[in-house]
Scaffold this motif. Structure first.
Motif: not given
Lengths: 174, 510
Positions: A54-56, A124, B418, B422, B424, B451, B454, B456, B458, B472, B475
């Motif tokens: 999940q690169i979390l 992340s 992957i 995502e 953030y 995904r 999240r 973080k 940043l 994000e 990929y």
């Protein structure tokens, strides 16, 4: 006349640079060798850090590192981040190069890395990559602060999402 | 090695030559760029340039009364007056005693007075140009006008090796320091604690001046005929490294040409005054333009922002540059294309850069909002330039943005399987709900695996003070994500989903 002066100017600059470079690359080698020959190879158990798919979050894994010279252990520990046998783990530093990790007076560890353009991680990943380095080297009690340089330069960010602290202290990983 | 040593020695000797040959020679003087008569040559005595008192009257235009008995000169214009006496190590300026490094002196019936002291006390800016051994004088109303002073055709520019060699620069600097020391002894200048101006750049409709300190109080004014914006930074000087760069001409003026910009044609800067030491920056503009002036800390900068203007001037890069402030009744949303310029972000196996995707996507979002009645978009960059993250944050705060959205693409080289999208955020109270709304729309646009949202730490989502997210989108390390990200269709869908997210969060119809 002008050309000549210019040429001479360049000559001086080149000499200066050459002299500087010579010193830089000479130091660690001459400092390290004699001791290294006397010590037998040691093995140390450390925790190395990776991430999940999940690169979390950071995921830790026990690793053994081997080194003959005590001074080399920091670099060996960092290199442990570049490989793992667990296929489920994602390596944060595999494509990057740890060029040096030298402990200075007062427990200041200076780490020099090389980061190819294609190895830049997302937001992340970058955050986790920095945390992985810090957690790895702060396992050594004598390390009080960590400064991460890119090709010897103090830059404001490794990959453009997270600002680097120069240096990080133990508080940074709490 | 011996040979090289000889060469170096020879080289050093070369550098010394010009200064030797000029040691006692006269110096050409320029007033507001115009060469003064040859007979007005000054001469250096103990590091001070001295000029005949008659020059003060004839060429500089001040009034001088000479008292033969006391050998005292009283110099005055409509604002200031001073008295100097031959061989007396102090002068009287507006009734106050000021000590002199070099007193007036009498040489073969000519009274010589210290040029820098007299000039500066009388309100002139005095610049010493070491290379050509010339003195440039400017009247205070001139700095804002100006054009490069015309250099004499006999300018000795090439002979001395110019600024191409570091050695020569050192020599220059030393000589300049000498002059400064003379100033110090005259009690005219406090050299310590001056702010250093390190860089002057122009990008995304903003003049960004890198300085060594924060908490500065620059002054700005808008002047017309011709239109220009003038910024004065008090107690400041140029950092040596900057001053010695190619940007500065031999007359001590720096110039930055701004190519193809609708409003700004060029930016000029110089040490406008020595007492107090003041750096002046002039933006030459093609039409009257409103602007805002603000400073940032860490990195320390002074920013003159043309983005917040109310008049739509239609710059070539278009979208997002002419924006009404919030009081106009519109919401302001900052769209931040991640990375750019020297920072390419990540790159794909097919050598596609993340920065290019980010920019294309940001421009598409701005385009969708072009005629939006409720929302104004401001872009942190509208072309391939590097903008510091701290400047992106500063911009969002400055325009009092209601929302901040940073657009990025992801990568993890050793796990190319992957794939997905995502979103953030950092500050839970301000940004979490916004992140959830944006993400729910975004995944409909990307049609990639979800995904998640999240948290973080940043820089751009943490340091901003309005709801802020970093997307994000997909990929680049994944083959199918990468293929999709660079198609028009995908980018259009994502732009639309971002627009929908923004409008929904603001409670507008989508």
């Amino acid at each position: 006349m002008r050309k000549m002066t210019l040429l001479l100017g360049m000559l001086i600059t080149i000499i200066a640079i050459a002299a500087g470079c010579g010193q830089k690359s000479g130091d660690p080698e001459t400092g390290g060798k004699p001791e290294a020959q006397q010590h037998a190879e040691q093995t140390l158990h450390i925790q190395a850090y990776y991430t999940d798919d999940q690169i979390l979050n950071l995921v830790q894994e026990k690793k053994d590192i081997k080194f003959a010279d005590e001074k080399a252990k920091y670099l060996e520990a960092l290199k442990a981040l570049q490989s793992t046998d667990d296929a489920k783990l994602v390596k944060l530093w595999q494509e990057n190069e740890f060029q040096s990790a030298i402990l200075k007076d007062g427990g200041a560890l200076i780490i020099d890395v090389k980061i190819p353009a294609e190895a830049h991680l997302g937001a992340s990943g970058e955050d986790l990559a920095i945390q992985a380095v810090l957690k790895t080297v702060f396992q050594f009690e004598e390390v009080q602060s960590v400064d991460i340089l890119v090709d010897g330069q103090s830059v404001d960010s490794l990959m453009g999402h997270v600002e680097l602290e120069h240096p990080y202290t133990r508080k940074s990983i709490m | 090695m011996k040979k090289i040593g000889a060469v170096v020695l020879f080289c050093l000797m070369l550098f010394m030559l010009p200064s030797l040959s000029h040691a006692n020679a006269g110096h050409q003087m320029y007033l507001n760029g115009i060469s003064l008569a040859p007979s007005t040559e000054g001469q250096i005595i103990q590091n001070s340039t001295m000029i005949p008192i008659r020059v003060v009257v004839e060429e500089l235009g001040f009034q001088v009364d000479w008292d033969k008995k006391t050998r005292t000169a009283s110099i005055h214009n409509d604002k200031k007056s001073m008295m100097l006496a031959v061989d007396q190590k102090w002068a009287t300026v507006d009734g106050k005693k000021v000590s002199l490094d070099m007193p007036p002196t009498l040489i073969s019936d000519t009274t010589l007075v210290p040029l820098r002291f007299v000039g500066e006390q009388m309100g002139l800016v005095v610049n010493w140009e070491n290379e050509s051994k010339s003195v440039y004088l400017f009247t205070s109303d001139f700095g804002s006008e100006v054009t490069q002073p015309e250099l004499p055709t006999t300018s000795p520019e090439p002979e001395q090796g110019g600024t191409t060699t570091p050695k020569d620069q050192d020599k220059n600097r030393n000589t300049n320091e000498d002059l400064n020391e003379a100033d110090l002894e005259n009690g005219m200048q406090v050299a310590d604690e001056l702010t250093e101006v390190q860089t002057v750049t122009f990008e995304d409709n903003r003049l960004v001046v890198g300085v060594s300190k924060d908490g500065l109080l620059p002054k700005s004014q808008r002047l017309s005929n011709p239109d220009r914006i003038v910024i004065d930074i008090p107690n400041a000087k140029f950092a040596d490294q900057f001053f010695n760069s190619q940007i500065f001409g031999t007359n001590g003026q720096g110039e930055l040409q701004v190519q193809g910009h609708a409003i700004v044609s060029k930016i000029r800067f110089s040490l406008f005054s020595n007492s107090p030491s003041t750096v002046r920056i002039v933006m030459d503009i093609k039409q009257s333009q409103s602007f805002s002036l603000y400073t940032t800390k860490d990195p320390n900068t002074i920013i003159v922002d043309l983005n917040g203007s109310t008049s739509d001037t239609g710059t070539s890069t278009g979208t997002g540059t002419a924006v009404n402030p919030p009081q106009s009744g519109k919401y302001v949303v900052v769209i931040d294309a991640g990375h750019g310029g020297s920072d390419p972000g990540t790159s794909s196996k097919n050598n596609r850069y993340e920065k290019d995707f980010n920019l294309a996507e940001a421009l598409k979002v701005a385009e969708l909002f072009r005629n939006d009645p409720d929302v104004e978009i401001i872009l942190t960059r509208s072309d391939d330039t590097y903008v510091k993250r701290s400047d992106r944050v500063a911009l969002a705060k400055q325009v009092q943005a209601n929302l901040f959205i940073s657009i990025h693409a992801n990568s993890i080289l050793n796990k190319s399987s992957i794939t997905g999208t995502e979103t953030y955020y950092t500050r839970e109270d301000k940004s979490k709900a916004f992140a959830q709304v944006m993400h729910s729309h975004l995944i409909q646009g990307t049609k990639l695996p979800d995904r998640g949202v999240r948290q973080k730490s940043l820089e751009v989502t943490r340091e901003t003070d309005m709801p802020a997210v970093l997307l994000e989108v997909g990929y680049l390390s994944n083959q199918s994500d990468e293929a999709a990200l660079y198609t028009e269709d995908f980018q259009n869908r994502v732009a639309q989903s971002i627009k929908n997210g923004i409008r929904q969060y603001l409670g507008l119809q989508t």
